[in-house]
Write an enzyme that holds these catalytic residues in place. Sequence first.
Site, PDB file in Angstrom:
ATOM      1  N   SER A   1     -13.992  -7.642   6.993  1.00  0.00           N
ATOM      2  CA  SER A   1     -13.833  -6.901   5.742  1.00  0.00           C
ATOM      3  C   SER A   1     -12.473  -6.231   5.684  1.00  0.00           C
ATOM      4  CB  SER A   1     -14.982  -5.900   5.575  1.00  0.00           C
ATOM      5  OG  SER A   1     -14.962  -5.318   4.297  1.00  0.00           O
TER       6      SER A   1
ATOM      7  N   ASP B   1      -9.851  -6.499  -0.881  1.00  0.00           N
ATOM      8  CA  ASP B   1      -9.742  -6.538   0.576  1.00  0.00           C
ATOM      9  C   ASP B   1      -9.834  -7.980   1.074  1.00  0.00           C
ATOM     10  OD1 ASP B   1     -12.455  -6.998   0.168  1.00  0.00           O
ATOM     11  OD2 ASP B   1     -13.116  -5.677   1.784  1.00  0.00           O
TER      12      ASP B   1
ATOM     13  N   ASP C   1     -11.910 -10.057   2.449  1.00  0.00           N
ATOM     14  CA  ASP C   1     -13.013 -10.954   2.088  1.00  0.00           C
ATOM     15  C   ASP C   1     -13.433 -10.790   0.635  1.00  0.00           C
ATOM     16  OD1 ASP C   1     -14.168  -8.435   2.728  1.00  0.00           O
ATOM     17  OD2 ASP C   1     -16.122  -9.360   3.045  1.00  0.00           O
TER      18      ASP C   1
END
Length: 556
Positions: A141, A290, A292
């Site tokens: 993430s 971000d 992902d």
Amino acid sequence: MDYIQKYQSWVNYEALDSTLKTELLQMNDAQKEDAFYVDIEFGTGGIRGLMGAGTNRVNVYTIMRATLGFSRYILSLKRHKKVAISYDNRLNSSAFALRAAGVLAAQGIEVYITKNLRPTPYLSYMVRTNDCDGGIMITASHNPKAYNGYKVYDETGCQLVPRLADIVIQEIQTIEDYFQIPFDESSPLIHWVDEAFDQQYLEQVKTIQIEKLDKKPLKFVYSPLHGAGGPIVPNLLKSLGYDVYPVESQMVNDPNFGATASSNPEEKLAYEGALALAKQIQGDLVLVTDPDADRLGVMVKHQGKYHFLSGNQTASLTLYYVLSRKQAHGLLPKNGYVFTTNVTTPLIEKIAKSFDMTVETTLTGFKFIGEKAKAIEGSGVYVFGCEESYGSLISDFVRDKDAVQAVYMLCEMATFMAEKHQTLIDLLNTVYEQYGYFVEETLNLNLSGIEGKKRIESLMTYFRNNRLSIKNKEIVQIDDVLKQQTWRKTGVEPLNYPVSNVLKFYYRDGSWIVLRPSGTEPKLKIYMSVVGQTKAMAEETLENYKLTVQGLLGQI
């Protein structure tokens, strides 16, 4: 087996990855202990940790062990024996994804894996559309570049809730040998998902449209921070006629995040490149996803200056816009549901209830919102879900945070406001004037390693036994989620949340403080929310809370 024995077993494994072998041989005793004192654990977001050698690190062997455990869980379901996999731009992500596919295939499980990096919500959609039993997303993430991770999904495209994750964990814990796990990366059971699937996902994203806007004069600056939003978001916006300016240096798939100082939209450092481009072209909105692409950060140009929106503010704006515009068009469902968390701004609940929505609050972690979305199928209508940490979901054709949907709606919202010669800051002020000035902030106490873990435990124990008192603020309620009980002056009542090490202190003026060890990072997170009659009053109260908490932490 103690950490020294574990270390020796890895050093002595002849076929060990050469890079990991070199790392092991260079470790001092403290590094050996940290790398091997535990097996890396599932937290609130699956596995997430530093990459490197050892059982407490993310590497090809810990990925294989986790996948073998997950495959046993999938086989126990006795369903279709199918799993979807995707990954982000991080170092080793594509290799970990392929190895996970190989382990699943060796167990007779069919795999759908993306040819290239794709967003987490895209993976969730793959699970649902391919009728899979589960999914795997290789990502850390928004964590720094040294991290990687492994998110695990159920058949609805929702991250595994604790009761299901516990089954997987039990399976993983029975696997003692990291090095004799079969895999077949060339298996005919592995199917590659290419760019043709993009359009299917994006057509679903487009269904969230509320207003048909003929004129689209605004300039939108976008950055994926080198991550999975790059191949998806600009194409979506351009296809809708929006004027989008990608930050080209950050559009590159780069595991080293070479053109950005941060991979986290919660940090202002992540906006430096996009903000520079916005100032150059006089952009109206800065949008940053971000790695992902499940979280979205936003900056808004207002009266010549760029203003940073918090996750709480973005979620509140989005909810207010969605509900007010649907109401204007007669599209509000009578049995609509809005989902939030116990660390998200109370403004979400106030807005939702003002439009007669049913509000349900759960713990941090979008899996809990996904679980509640599943529970209302057939009896209620999903309308919105959000967390304070820059994540929201507008349409639940996926069951995780979706920054692609969020980008779409922010662009529509900003364009709609521009027709009225207003910005999103104007809209935010309208919301505050109507519902109250809610101000939030999160303090992050970074505490890594073994000693850090002990420190977090000791702080949580202290505050569990000693109330978090603020001068001239009366505590009226304490939620202890670990003990699953709520204290009020009238007595103690059961608390209907999943068990988690979380404490929440409520004060009579409507403010609250939450202490929660992060499930994905080595830190203690302290969330604060206050409300005031004016912005200045709210900010003054918040500053008082911060000083009090910081003083207490320094004394304990």
